[in-house]
Enzyme design. Structure first.
Site, short mmCIF file in Angstrom:
data_model
loop_
_atom_site.label_atom_id
_atom_site.label_comp_id
_atom_site.label_asym_id
_atom_site.label_seq_id
_atom_site.Cartn_x
_atom_site.Cartn_y
_atom_site.Cartn_z
N TYR A 55 -31.71 31.80 9.69
CA TYR A 55 -30.36 31.51 9.20
C TYR A 55 -29.64 32.83 8.86
O TYR A 55 -28.42 32.90 8.83
CB TYR A 55 -30.41 30.70 7.90
CG TYR A 55 -30.67 29.21 8.02
CD1 TYR A 55 -31.04 28.63 9.23
CD2 TYR A 55 -30.53 28.39 6.91
CE1 TYR A 55 -31.29 27.26 9.30
CE2 TYR A 55 -30.76 27.02 6.98
CZ TYR A 55 -31.14 26.46 8.18
OH TYR A 55 -31.36 25.11 8.25
N GLY A 56 -30.45 33.84 8.57
CA GLY A 56 -29.92 35.09 8.00
C GLY A 56 -28.87 35.80 8.83
O GLY A 56 -28.07 36.56 8.27
N CYS A 104 -34.50 28.55 0.09
CA CYS A 104 -34.06 29.58 1.02
C CYS A 104 -32.94 30.36 0.33
O CYS A 104 -31.94 29.77 -0.09
CB CYS A 104 -33.53 28.89 2.28
SG CYS A 104 -32.76 29.98 3.47
N ASN A 105 -33.12 31.66 0.20
CA ASN A 105 -32.10 32.49 -0.46
C ASN A 105 -30.80 32.48 0.35
O ASN A 105 -29.71 32.42 -0.22
CB ASN A 105 -32.57 33.94 -0.56
CG ASN A 105 -33.73 34.11 -1.52
OD1 ASN A 105 -33.55 34.55 -2.65
ND2 ASN A 105 -34.93 33.77 -1.10
N THR A 106 -30.93 32.53 1.67
CA THR A 106 -29.74 32.58 2.53
C THR A 106 -28.92 31.31 2.38
O THR A 106 -27.69 31.35 2.26
CB THR A 106 -30.18 32.76 4.01
OG1 THR A 106 -31.15 33.79 4.09
CG2 THR A 106 -29.01 33.08 4.90
N CYS A 140 -36.15 36.70 0.06
CA CYS A 140 -36.25 35.70 1.13
C CYS A 140 -37.57 34.97 0.91
O CYS A 140 -38.59 35.61 0.62
CB CYS A 140 -36.24 36.40 2.48
SG CYS A 140 -36.64 35.33 3.88
N THR A 141 -37.55 33.64 1.03
CA THR A 141 -38.76 32.88 0.70
C THR A 141 -39.88 33.06 1.73
O THR A 141 -41.01 32.64 1.49
CB THR A 141 -38.43 31.38 0.54
OG1 THR A 141 -37.76 30.92 1.73
CG2 THR A 141 -37.55 31.15 -0.67
N HIS A 142 -39.57 33.64 2.88
CA HIS A 142 -40.65 33.97 3.83
C HIS A 142 -41.48 35.16 3.32
O HIS A 142 -42.63 35.31 3.71
CB HIS A 142 -40.07 34.35 5.20
CG HIS A 142 -39.59 33.19 6.03
ND1 HIS A 142 -38.48 32.46 5.70
CD2 HIS A 142 -40.07 32.66 7.19
CE1 HIS A 142 -38.28 31.53 6.63
NE2 HIS A 142 -39.24 31.62 7.54
N SER A 188 -35.00 27.32 6.29
CA SER A 188 -34.74 27.55 7.72
C SER A 188 -36.04 27.49 8.51
O SER A 188 -36.01 27.58 9.74
CB SER A 188 -34.13 28.93 7.90
OG SER A 188 -35.05 29.91 7.47
N1 DGL Z 1 -36.36 31.83 4.02
C1 DGL Z 1 -35.06 32.29 4.12
C2 DGL Z 1 -34.47 32.94 2.92
O1 DGL Z 1 -35.01 32.77 1.85
C3 DGL Z 1 -34.34 32.31 5.39
C4 DGL Z 1 -34.53 33.40 6.29
C5 DGL Z 1 -33.76 33.19 7.56
O2 DGL Z 1 -33.80 32.10 8.11
O3 DGL Z 1 -33.11 34.14 7.98
O4 DGL Z 1 -33.47 33.60 3.01
#
Ligand code: DGL
Length: 259
Positions: free
Chosen positions: A42-43, A73-75, A183-185, A11
């Site tokens: 995206y979350g 991205c986990n979401t 979450c990858t962030h 995302s």
């Molecule tokens: N990097 C994301 C994840 O791993 C997305 C976070 C988001 O966009 O809310 O979930």
């Protein structure tokens, strides 16, 4: 086909934490990184919205001849990967919160998980938690607001510290000894988190596991690039390319894309 790029999407800028692990393990693979920052986070979106965005990202990467796609991205993974695997003819690698290792290793019988609302409410997350962590305490926390701060270049800011302090408190009150980053962030927060957490709390993130799985699937599908010349690395973003570059580092050619 072997020389075709690996496509990686998120995302926004968070999936760069996955790209780095993949590039370290597979330094000769050509890669295209797609940051859909305009639509982050995206979350907080519905499953249907997340799926539409994942389809759009996948079709973009396939139009660039990607031989494999990493849903970094986990979401996106927890909400859309089954659909993507069913509908497109390339291997997909996903990422989901590493509940299993944390549940197996905990001594205090309590683990914390920080992730987006979309991940924590997904069926895949519920199934994994029921399977591996039904007999321990799992303290779930939505990381509301963290992704927008990172997307806006405010990784190290007083606002971020305040949010993290608030989110960690209920976990520490319940004596967690593992914190799962869902979450990858969030791997970019590890230096700040390490300062805030007692040393007994181990931070778990799945980046390296994703890179190993990527290599295994490339090998299994005879898709590993045999070349030993520096790869072509391309970035596409519909948001702030500077923030993206500051996290991903050099070596990329970048383009702004208004999609
Ligand atoms: N990097 C994301 C994840 O791993 C997305 C976070 C988001 O966009 O809310 O979930």
């Amino acid at each position: 086909m072997k020389r075709n790029p690996i496509g990686i999407f998120d995302s926004g800028v968070g999936g760069t934490s996955i790209f780095k692990e993949v590039h370290t393990l597979l330094p000769y693979e050509n890669c295209i990184y797609l940051a859909d920052s305009k639509n982050a986070p995206y979350g907080n979106k519905s499953e249907a919205e997340i799926l539409q965005l994942c389809i759009k990202n996948t079709e973009f990467l396939l139009s660039r001849d990607c031989k494999m796609i990493i849903v970094a991205c986990n979401t996106a993974t927890t909400n859309a990967i089954s659909y993507l695997r069913e509908h497109y003819n390339v291997p997909f690698i996903g990422i989901e919160p590493a509940i299993k290792p944390a549940a197996l290793q905990t001594q205090t019988q309590a683990i914390g998980i920080l992730a987006t609302k979309g991940t924590l409410s997904s069926e895949l997350f519920h199934n994994t938690t029921n399977l591996y962590a039904s007999n321990i305490k799992v303290i779930e926390q939505i990381g509301e607001g963290i992704v927008p701060l990172i997307e806006n270049g405010k990784l190290n800011s007083p606002e971020m510290e305040l949010l993290l302090k608030t989110y960690l408190k209920p976990m520490l009150d319940q004596d967690i000894d593992h914190l799962v980053l869902g979450c990858t962030h969030y791997p970019y927060l590890i230096p700040v988190l390490e300062k805030m957490l007692p040393t007994k709390v181990k931070i778990i993130d799945s980046g390296l596991a994703v890179a190993k799985q990527t290599k295994a699937i490339l090998l299994a599908n005879s898709l590993l690039n045999p070349s030993v010349i520096p790869p072509e690395l391309k970035l596409y973003s519909n948001g702030n390319v500077e923030v993206l570059r500051s996290l991903i580092g050099d070596g990329f050619t970048s383009s702004y894309l208004n999609f």
